[in-house]
Design an enzyme around this catalytic site. Structure first.
Site, PDB file in Angstrom:
ATOM      1  N   TRP A 137       1.265  -1.540  -3.091  1.00  0.00           N
ATOM      2  CA  TRP A 137       2.632  -1.171  -3.489  1.00  0.00           C
ATOM      3  C   TRP A 137       2.755  -0.809  -4.953  1.00  0.00           C
ATOM      4  CZ3 TRP A 137       3.258  -4.716  -7.197  1.00  0.00           C
ATOM      5  CH2 TRP A 137       2.689  -5.981  -7.023  1.00  0.00           C
ATOM      6  N   LYS A 161      -1.595   4.617   5.509  1.00  0.00           N
ATOM      7  CA  LYS A 161      -0.623   3.536   5.699  1.00  0.00           C
ATOM      8  C   LYS A 161      -0.276   2.950   4.330  1.00  0.00           C
ATOM      9  CE  LYS A 161      -0.715  -0.829   6.249  1.00  0.00           C
ATOM     10  NZ  LYS A 161       0.514  -1.109   5.494  1.00  0.00           N
ATOM     11  N   PRO A 162       0.887   3.322   3.812  1.00  0.00           N
ATOM     12  CA  PRO A 162       1.293   2.715   2.536  1.00  0.00           C
ATOM     13  C   PRO A 162       1.739   1.277   2.762  1.00  0.00           C
ATOM     14  CG  PRO A 162       3.048   4.129   3.383  1.00  0.00           C
ATOM     15  CD  PRO A 162       1.895   4.235   4.366  1.00  0.00           C
ATOM     16  N   GLU A 233     -11.205  -1.387  -2.675  1.00  0.00           N
ATOM     17  CA  GLU A 233     -10.827  -1.382  -4.100  1.00  0.00           C
ATOM     18  C   GLU A 233      -9.865  -2.544  -4.288  1.00  0.00           C
ATOM     19  OE1 GLU A 233     -12.172   0.595  -6.228  1.00  0.00           O
ATOM     20  OE2 GLU A 233     -13.033   2.177  -4.994  1.00  0.00           O
ATOM     21  N   LEU A 234     -10.367  -3.629  -4.884  1.00  0.00           N
ATOM     22  CA  LEU A 234      -9.608  -4.891  -4.865  1.00  0.00           C
ATOM     23  C   LEU A 234      -9.132  -5.286  -6.267  1.00  0.00           C
ATOM     24  CD1 LEU A 234     -11.996  -6.718  -2.375  1.00  0.00           C
ATOM     25  CD2 LEU A 234     -10.046  -5.243  -1.851  1.00  0.00           C
ATOM     26  N   CYS A 267      -4.093  -2.652 -11.509  1.00  0.00           N
ATOM     27  CA  CYS A 267      -5.320  -3.371 -11.133  1.00  0.00           C
ATOM     28  C   CYS A 267      -6.293  -3.513 -12.298  1.00  0.00           C
ATOM     29  CB  CYS A 267      -5.993  -2.692  -9.957  1.00  0.00           C
ATOM     30  SG  CYS A 267      -6.374  -0.960 -10.276  1.00  0.00           S
ATOM     31  N   GLU A 368      -6.377 -13.424 -11.038  1.00  0.00           N
ATOM     32  CA  GLU A 368      -5.529 -12.271 -11.332  1.00  0.00           C
ATOM     33  C   GLU A 368      -4.059 -12.732 -11.329  1.00  0.00           C
ATOM     34  OE1 GLU A 368      -5.001  -9.288  -8.174  1.00  0.00           O
ATOM     35  OE2 GLU A 368      -5.416  -7.746  -9.655  1.00  0.00           O
TER      36      GLU A 368
HETATM   37  P1  NAD Z   1      -2.300  -6.469   0.071  1.00  0.00           P
HETATM   38  O1  NAD Z   1      -3.714  -6.819   0.331  1.00  0.00           O
HETATM   39  O2  NAD Z   1      -1.253  -7.471   0.330  1.00  0.00           O
HETATM   40  O3  NAD Z   1      -1.877  -5.182   0.915  1.00  0.00           O
HETATM   41  C1  NAD Z   1      -2.601  -3.958   0.794  1.00  0.00           C
HETATM   42  C2  NAD Z   1      -2.354  -3.143   2.048  1.00  0.00           C
HETATM   43  O4  NAD Z   1      -2.999  -3.753   3.164  1.00  0.00           O
HETATM   44  C3  NAD Z   1      -0.881  -2.990   2.429  1.00  0.00           C
HETATM   45  O5  NAD Z   1      -0.661  -1.670   2.865  1.00  0.00           O
HETATM   46  C4  NAD Z   1      -0.741  -3.989   3.565  1.00  0.00           C
HETATM   47  O6  NAD Z   1       0.328  -3.700   4.444  1.00  0.00           O
HETATM   48  C5  NAD Z   1      -2.085  -3.815   4.267  1.00  0.00           C
HETATM   49  N1  NAD Z   1      -2.488  -4.918   5.154  1.00  0.00           N
HETATM   50  C6  NAD Z   1      -2.064  -6.204   5.165  1.00  0.00           C
HETATM   51  N2  NAD Z   1      -2.724  -6.913   6.109  1.00  0.00           N
HETATM   52  C7  NAD Z   1      -3.583  -6.062   6.711  1.00  0.00           C
HETATM   53  C8  NAD Z   1      -4.551  -6.194   7.752  1.00  0.00           C
HETATM   54  N3  NAD Z   1      -4.761  -7.361   8.367  1.00  0.00           N
HETATM   55  N4  NAD Z   1      -5.268  -5.105   8.111  1.00  0.00           N
HETATM   56  C9  NAD Z   1      -5.081  -3.920   7.478  1.00  0.00           C
HETATM   57  N5  NAD Z   1      -4.183  -3.723   6.489  1.00  0.00           N
HETATM   58  C10 NAD Z   1      -3.440  -4.782   6.099  1.00  0.00           C
HETATM   59  O7  NAD Z   1      -2.269  -5.974  -1.453  1.00  0.00           O
HETATM   60  P2  NAD Z   1      -1.001  -5.567  -2.321  1.00  0.00           P
HETATM   61  O8  NAD Z   1      -0.284  -6.821  -2.671  1.00  0.00           O
HETATM   62  O9  NAD Z   1      -0.261  -4.453  -1.661  1.00  0.00           O
HETATM   63  O10 NAD Z   1      -1.694  -4.948  -3.620  1.00  0.00           O
HETATM   64  C11 NAD Z   1      -1.933  -5.674  -4.797  1.00  0.00           C
HETATM   65  C12 NAD Z   1      -3.415  -5.873  -4.979  1.00  0.00           C
HETATM   66  O11 NAD Z   1      -4.058  -4.598  -4.978  1.00  0.00           O
HETATM   67  C13 NAD Z   1      -3.768  -6.502  -6.309  1.00  0.00           C
HETATM   68  O12 NAD Z   1      -4.751  -7.485  -6.127  1.00  0.00           O
HETATM   69  C14 NAD Z   1      -4.348  -5.332  -7.112  1.00  0.00           C
HETATM   70  O13 NAD Z   1      -5.256  -5.700  -8.120  1.00  0.00           O
HETATM   71  C15 NAD Z   1      -4.991  -4.534  -6.037  1.00  0.00           C
HETATM   72  N6  NAD Z   1      -5.197  -3.147  -6.459  1.00  0.00           N
HETATM   73  C16 NAD Z   1      -6.469  -2.721  -6.664  1.00  0.00           C
HETATM   74  C17 NAD Z   1      -6.692  -1.411  -7.107  1.00  0.00           C
HETATM   75  C18 NAD Z   1      -8.097  -0.914  -7.357  1.00  0.00           C
HETATM   76  O14 NAD Z   1      -8.266   0.274  -7.493  1.00  0.00           O
HETATM   77  N7  NAD Z   1      -9.098  -1.778  -7.425  1.00  0.00           N
HETATM   78  C19 NAD Z   1      -5.603  -0.550  -7.298  1.00  0.00           C
HETATM   79  C20 NAD Z   1      -4.333  -1.022  -7.058  1.00  0.00           C
HETATM   80  C21 NAD Z   1      -4.128  -2.334  -6.629  1.00  0.00           C
END
Ligand code: NAD
Length: 501
Positions: A137, A161-162, A233-234, A267, A368
């Protein structure tokens, strides 16, 4: 079975401004079937045609004011970050992936194997098929449609899927795709949470996931069960090291920007500021002064007010900030600035916070935060700074500051991170020519660079005879195949020790 509609909330006001239907597993499956049917014709186009189409869309993204407005509205970030970071990146990524790098990534490579001197090995790259992108998000455009550009340029169809927190920008891009007349079903958006994401992973040919470690692990398990490639990418816990001979004014400005851009929801943001002891107090003092100048609030697209720090997109991030600050204060850290919510500005605002006296065992240092909190750690010298920086489960990004660039570059090589900036911060994301990705718990695989394009292709190696070598090739084949001959074996016995000394 239908899944409930999703209310999309403005983080700045706390009010829902849109309601969108979500996609259940059946709807996701149908989208994948449509994508699979549309993909071969898209892949069969020459890259130049895909370039024309994708650049038409990126021009529309760059010029349609609704894009910036939508990003601002659903993420709460200032106009500057929506346009100068998200839109600019998307245009640049389109230029990169569909330009010379795209041609290079797709070009056939011909190899002349030494051992098989009569043979030629040609490496051909085909699109994988349907790539599933799962986005977070914090960057509704950059880490969502922005990550679809590379697979699309390589000839894949994409189902994106956003995050259900910020689906509007992706839905808008899908609409612009249609309005610009780009091929139907090659790019589709499905909306929803975990169930929608799981359905996507269970049907596509590759997953490109950006998000948290916890979800990343689930996605990797599901992809592993199907034996499909998966890029993760976490999150990070990126350190910024400032050594005594650094340009303090530049370093202080960079620390404040990289910690508080998009309210700390970046991130690769600076999550830990590690400062050499002799300049610690001076740097902290300058950061506090600069933080006092930050203009925080709701950057309303309708207003001309200039804002530096916007809202927290996902409000539970503020609970995490509260918890980490309380734990750090309870264990001896001290607030140099901020430390609490700014309810006077709206429900989604948290004051940029600087914590000093932080030690490596505190939560705020170990994990983080992903909110506008910057812990400062003191290091006796460069060696201790390196040790503190590398003492982390994460390895996404890092930054090192010194007046001696050669020394900084040498130290950069010892930092455990996917990318290191010397005397700068965050700009690595815009070096799209070079691979970017995390090590340790920050991810698997990369985005960007020619490697970042090629990962969306499957490789086929075709081996045939070199020009005019067909006769000789036949002779060699007769020696290698049945019936095995002692004569050939004796020749190999003689050759082996001489060839491989
Ligand atoms: P999240 O893991 O909660 O959600 C990410 C996506 O996964 C969402 O679209 C969510 O709906 C989906 N999702 C949830 N459960 C799922 C499942 N079981 N199977 C498949 N998809 C599923 O993460 P977030 O809170 O949206 O994002 C924040 C995190 O993202 C932070 O840790 C940040 O550091 C990281 N991030 C990393 C980068 C990078 O390039 N390394 C860039 C941006 C954000």
């Amino acid at each position: 079975m239908s899944t409930p509609d999703i209310d999309v909330v403005s983080p700045a006001t706390g009010k829902a401004f849109a309601r969108v239907p979500s996609h259940d597993a059946t709807a996701v499956e149908a989208a994948i079937v449509r994508a699979r049917a549309a993909q071969p014709a898209w892949a069969a186009l020459p890259l130049a045609e895909r370039r024309r189409a994708l650049r038409r869309l990126s021009h529309r993204i760059a010029t349609d004011p609704e894009v910036v407005r939508t990003i601002m509205r659903e993420s709460g970030k200032p106009r500057f970050e929506a346009e100068v970071i998200e839109v600019l990146y998307t245009c640049e990524m389109t230029r990169f992936a569909t330009g010379r790098a795209g041609r290079r990534a797709l070009r056939d490579e011909v190899h002349s194997p030494l051992l098989m001197a009569t043979k030629r090995a040609r490496v051909v790259r085909h699109a994988l098929g349907v790539v599933g992108i799962i986005g977070p998000w914090n960057w509704p455009l950059l880490n969502n449609y922005g990550d679809a550009i590379a697979p699309l340029a390589m000839g894949n169809a994409v189902v994106l899927k956003p995050s259900p927190i910020t689906p509007m920008t992706s839905l808008l891009v899908e609409r612009l795709w249609r309005e610009e007349g780009l091929p139907k079903d090659v790019f589709q958006v499905v909306v929803g949470g975990a169930e929608t994401g799981e359905a996507l992973v269970s049907g596509v040919d590759m997953v490109f996931f950006t998000g948290s470690q916890a979800t990343g692990r689930l996605v990797a398990q599901a992809a592993g069960a199907r034996l499909i490639p998966c890029v993760l990418e976490l999150g990070g816990n990126s350190p910024m090291i400032v050594l005594a001979d650094a340009d303090l004014e530049r370093a202080a400005r960079a620390a404040v920007w990289s910690a508080f851009a998009h309210s700390g929801q970046v991130c690769i943001r600076t999550e830990r500021l590690i400062v050499e002891a002799s300049i610690h107090d001076q740097l902290v003092q300058r950061c506090v002064e600069l933080m006092a100048e930050l203009r925080q609030g709701h950057d309303d697209p309708a207003s001309d007010r200039e804002i530096d720090v916007g809202a927290i997109t996902f409000s539970p991030q503020m609970d995490r900030a509260d918890r980490q600050i309380a734990e750090a204060l309870g264990r001896g850290a001290r607030l140099a600035a901020g430390g609490a919510r700014r309810s006077d500005l709206g429900p989604g605002f948290f004051a940029p916070t600087l914590l000093v006296g932080v030690t490596p065992d505190m939560e705020v240092s170990r994990h983080e935060t992903f909110a506008p909190v910057l812990p400062v750690l003191r290091a006796a010298d460069a060696e201790e700074a390196l040790r503190l920086a590398n003492d982390s489960a994460h390895g996404l990004s890092a930054s090192i500051w010194s007046g001696d660039e050669a020394r900084a570059r040498a130290l950069a090589r010892r930092l455990e991170a996917g990318t290191v900036c010397v005397n700068d911060v965050l700009v690595n994301y815009f070096c799209v020519e070079a691979p970017l990705g995390g090590i340790k718990a920050s991810g698997l695989g990369i985005r960007h660079g020619v490697e970042g394009l090629r990962q969306f292709c499957r490789i086929e190696t075709i081996v045939d005879d070199r020009f005019l070598a067909r006769g000789l090739s036949g002779l060699i084949a007769r020696q290698l195949q049945f019936p095995y001959s002692r004569k050939v074996l004796r020749l190999v016995d003689w050759l082996l020790p001489r060839l491989y000394r």
